[in-house]
Design a protein around this motif. Sequence first.
Motif, PDB file in Angstrom:
ATOM      1  N   SER A 175       0.810  -1.216   0.000  1.00  0.00           N
ATOM      2  CA  SER A 175       0.000   0.000   0.000  1.00  0.00           C
ATOM      3  C   SER A 175       0.844   1.268   0.000  1.00  0.00           C
ATOM      4  O   SER A 175       0.348   2.342  -0.317  1.00  0.00           O
ATOM      5  N   GLU A 176       2.116   1.156   0.343  1.00  0.00           N
ATOM      6  CA  GLU A 176       3.014   2.315   0.371  1.00  0.00           C
ATOM      7  C   GLU A 176       3.935   2.398  -0.839  1.00  0.00           C
ATOM      8  O   GLU A 176       4.498   3.440  -1.116  1.00  0.00           O
ATOM      9  N   THR A 177       4.121   1.296  -1.544  1.00  0.00           N
ATOM     10  CA  THR A 177       5.110   1.224  -2.625  1.00  0.00           C
ATOM     11  C   THR A 177       4.451   0.787  -3.925  1.00  0.00           C
ATOM     12  O   THR A 177       3.805  -0.265  -3.965  1.00  0.00           O
ATOM     13  N   PHE A 178       4.615   1.605  -4.980  1.00  0.00           N
ATOM     14  CA  PHE A 178       4.128   1.191  -6.295  1.00  0.00           C
ATOM     15  C   PHE A 178       4.877  -0.078  -6.687  1.00  0.00           C
ATOM     16  O   PHE A 178       6.080  -0.174  -6.470  1.00  0.00           O
ATOM     17  N   PRO A 179       4.198  -1.065  -7.260  1.00  0.00           N
ATOM     18  CA  PRO A 179       4.834  -2.355  -7.539  1.00  0.00           C
ATOM     19  C   PRO A 179       6.103  -2.231  -8.398  1.00  0.00           C
ATOM     20  O   PRO A 179       6.036  -1.834  -9.558  1.00  0.00           O
ATOM     21  N   PRO A 180       7.265  -2.571  -7.807  1.00  0.00           N
ATOM     22  CA  PRO A 180       8.507  -2.510  -8.575  1.00  0.00           C
ATOM     23  C   PRO A 180       8.480  -3.423  -9.801  1.00  0.00           C
ATOM     24  O   PRO A 180       9.113  -3.131 -10.805  1.00  0.00           O
ATOM     25  N   GLY A 181       7.719  -4.501  -9.721  1.00  0.00           N
ATOM     26  CA  GLY A 181       7.610  -5.410 -10.861  1.00  0.00           C
ATOM     27  C   GLY A 181       6.967  -4.749 -12.071  1.00  0.00           C
ATOM     28  O   GLY A 181       7.339  -5.010 -13.213  1.00  0.00           O
ATOM     29  N   VAL A 182       6.004  -3.874 -11.823  1.00  0.00           N
ATOM     30  CA  VAL A 182       5.341  -3.154 -12.919  1.00  0.00           C
ATOM     31  C   VAL A 182       6.314  -2.155 -13.544  1.00  0.00           C
ATOM     32  O   VAL A 182       6.392  -2.026 -14.771  1.00  0.00           O
ATOM     33  N   LEU A 183       7.080  -1.457 -12.700  1.00  0.00           N
ATOM     34  CA  LEU A 183       8.084  -0.523 -13.229  1.00  0.00           C
ATOM     35  C   LEU A 183       9.170  -1.268 -14.002  1.00  0.00           C
ATOM     36  O   LEU A 183       9.636  -0.798 -15.040  1.00  0.00           O
ATOM     37  N   LEU A 184       9.560  -2.435 -13.498  1.00  0.00           N
ATOM     38  CA  LEU A 184      10.559  -3.249 -14.195  1.00  0.00           C
ATOM     39  C   LEU A 184      10.018  -3.718 -15.545  1.00  0.00           C
ATOM     40  O   LEU A 184      10.716  -3.651 -16.558  1.00  0.00           O
ATOM     41  N   ALA A 185       8.759  -4.150 -15.567  1.00  0.00           N
ATOM     42  CA  ALA A 185       8.133  -4.560 -16.829  1.00  0.00           C
ATOM     43  C   ALA A 185       8.042  -3.389 -17.795  1.00  0.00           C
ATOM     44  O   ALA A 185       8.248  -3.552 -19.011  1.00  0.00           O
ATOM     45  N   SER A 186       7.759  -2.201 -17.284  1.00  0.00           N
ATOM     46  CA  SER A 186       7.702  -1.009 -18.121  1.00  0.00           C
ATOM     47  C   SER A 186       9.067  -0.716 -18.748  1.00  0.00           C
ATOM     48  O   SER A 186       9.169  -0.429 -19.939  1.00  0.00           O
ATOM     49  N   VAL A 202       1.889   3.306 -17.357  1.00  0.00           N
ATOM     50  CA  VAL A 202       2.593   3.030 -16.097  1.00  0.00           C
ATOM     51  C   VAL A 202       3.345   4.258 -15.607  1.00  0.00           C
ATOM     52  O   VAL A 202       3.201   4.675 -14.454  1.00  0.00           O
ATOM     53  N   ASN A 203       4.164   4.866 -16.482  1.00  0.00           N
ATOM     54  CA  ASN A 203       5.067   5.939 -16.045  1.00  0.00           C
ATOM     55  C   ASN A 203       4.423   7.309 -15.944  1.00  0.00           C
ATOM     56  O   ASN A 203       4.889   8.152 -15.174  1.00  0.00           O
ATOM     57  N   THR A 204       3.373   7.545 -16.713  1.00  0.00           N
ATOM     58  CA  THR A 204       2.776   8.877 -16.746  1.00  0.00           C
ATOM     59  C   THR A 204       1.480   8.963 -15.954  1.00  0.00           C
ATOM     60  O   THR A 204       1.139  10.039 -15.468  1.00  0.00           O
ATOM     61  N   ILE A 205       0.787   7.843 -15.816  1.00  0.00           N
ATOM     62  CA  ILE A 205      -0.494   7.882 -15.114  1.00  0.00           C
ATOM     63  C   ILE A 205      -0.450   7.076 -13.810  1.00  0.00           C
ATOM     64  O   ILE A 205      -0.610   7.635 -12.721  1.00  0.00           O
ATOM     65  N   ALA A 206      -0.229   5.781 -13.905  1.00  0.00           N
ATOM     66  CA  ALA A 206      -0.384   4.896 -12.740  1.00  0.00           C
ATOM     67  C   ALA A 206       0.591   5.209 -11.606  1.00  0.00           C
ATOM     68  O   ALA A 206       0.172   5.405 -10.456  1.00  0.00           O
ATOM     69  N   SER A 207       1.871   5.258 -11.904  1.00  0.00           N
ATOM     70  CA  SER A 207       2.865   5.486 -10.855  1.00  0.00           C
ATOM     71  C   SER A 207       2.715   6.868 -10.206  1.00  0.00           C
ATOM     72  O   SER A 207       2.686   6.965  -8.976  1.00  0.00           O
ATOM     73  N   PRO A 208       2.595   7.946 -10.988  1.00  0.00           N
ATOM     74  CA  PRO A 208       2.406   9.259 -10.350  1.00  0.00           C
ATOM     75  C   PRO A 208       1.129   9.359  -9.520  1.00  0.00           C
ATOM     76  O   PRO A 208       1.120   9.951  -8.442  1.00  0.00           O
ATOM     77  N   VAL A 209       0.025   8.785 -10.014  1.00  0.00           N
ATOM     78  CA  VAL A 209      -1.231   8.840  -9.259  1.00  0.00           C
ATOM     79  C   VAL A 209      -1.089   8.051  -7.965  1.00  0.00           C
ATOM     80  O   VAL A 209      -1.533   8.485  -6.902  1.00  0.00           O
ATOM     81  N   PHE A 210      -0.443   6.865  -8.048  1.00  0.00           N
ATOM     82  CA  PHE A 210      -0.243   6.051  -6.845  1.00  0.00           C
ATOM     83  C   PHE A 210       0.621   6.804  -5.817  1.00  0.00           C
ATOM     84  O   PHE A 210       0.326   6.769  -4.626  1.00  0.00           O
ATOM     85  N   ASN A 211       1.665   7.472  -6.300  1.00  0.00           N
ATOM     86  CA  ASN A 211       2.599   8.133  -5.389  1.00  0.00           C
ATOM     87  C   ASN A 211       2.153   9.516  -4.940  1.00  0.00           C
ATOM     88  O   ASN A 211       2.779  10.128  -4.089  1.00  0.00           O
ATOM     89  N   PHE A 212       1.048  10.026  -5.522  1.00  0.00           N
ATOM     90  CA  PHE A 212       0.561  11.349  -5.149  1.00  0.00           C
ATOM     91  C   PHE A 212      -0.077  11.278  -3.762  1.00  0.00           C
ATOM     92  O   PHE A 212      -1.000  10.540  -3.510  1.00  0.00           O
ATOM     93  N   ARG A 213       0.456  12.043  -2.860  1.00  0.00           N
ATOM     94  CA  ARG A 213      -0.082  12.042  -1.489  1.00  0.00           C
ATOM     95  C   ARG A 213      -0.004  13.447  -0.945  1.00  0.00           C
ATOM     96  O   ARG A 213       0.865  14.166  -1.064  1.00  0.00           O
TER      97      ARG A 213
END
Length: 120
Positions: free
Chosen positions: A52-63, A109-120
């Motif tokens: 819940s605190e970390t965007f999945p590194p596996g998704v970033l690696l796949a990207s 992944v890089n423009t939508i999912a990761s930034p939205v997940f990390n936005f706090r």
Amino acid sequence: SDMKHSGPAKIELSKAAALVVISTAFVLPEAIQVWVSSNGVNVPTNQLAGDSETFPPGVLLASGAAEMFVILVSFAVGFGSLLFDFNDANVTLVAAVNAFVCGWFVFIVNTIASPVFNFR
């Protein structure tokens, strides 16, 4: 196709192939940055899903892997045309579809999912 191009058609094909190689070279540093910053290779496999605190590194690696794959295919198509006069419409179509599909995945992944997940 086995038809070799000559004259103006050859010049235009060479220009297009050179643009593919140059534009791919410009994307390479960003792809390396995504690959390295994903840190997916250093994360134990049981933690690639993130939490819940970390965007999945596996998704970033796949990207990063998808982006590197597009780059390798694009270099192969561009250099194949420039150096070996290999111009096959089917190969180019497969490369373009690959770039489109993988490009959308990387973008999402890089423009939508990761930034939205990390936005706090």
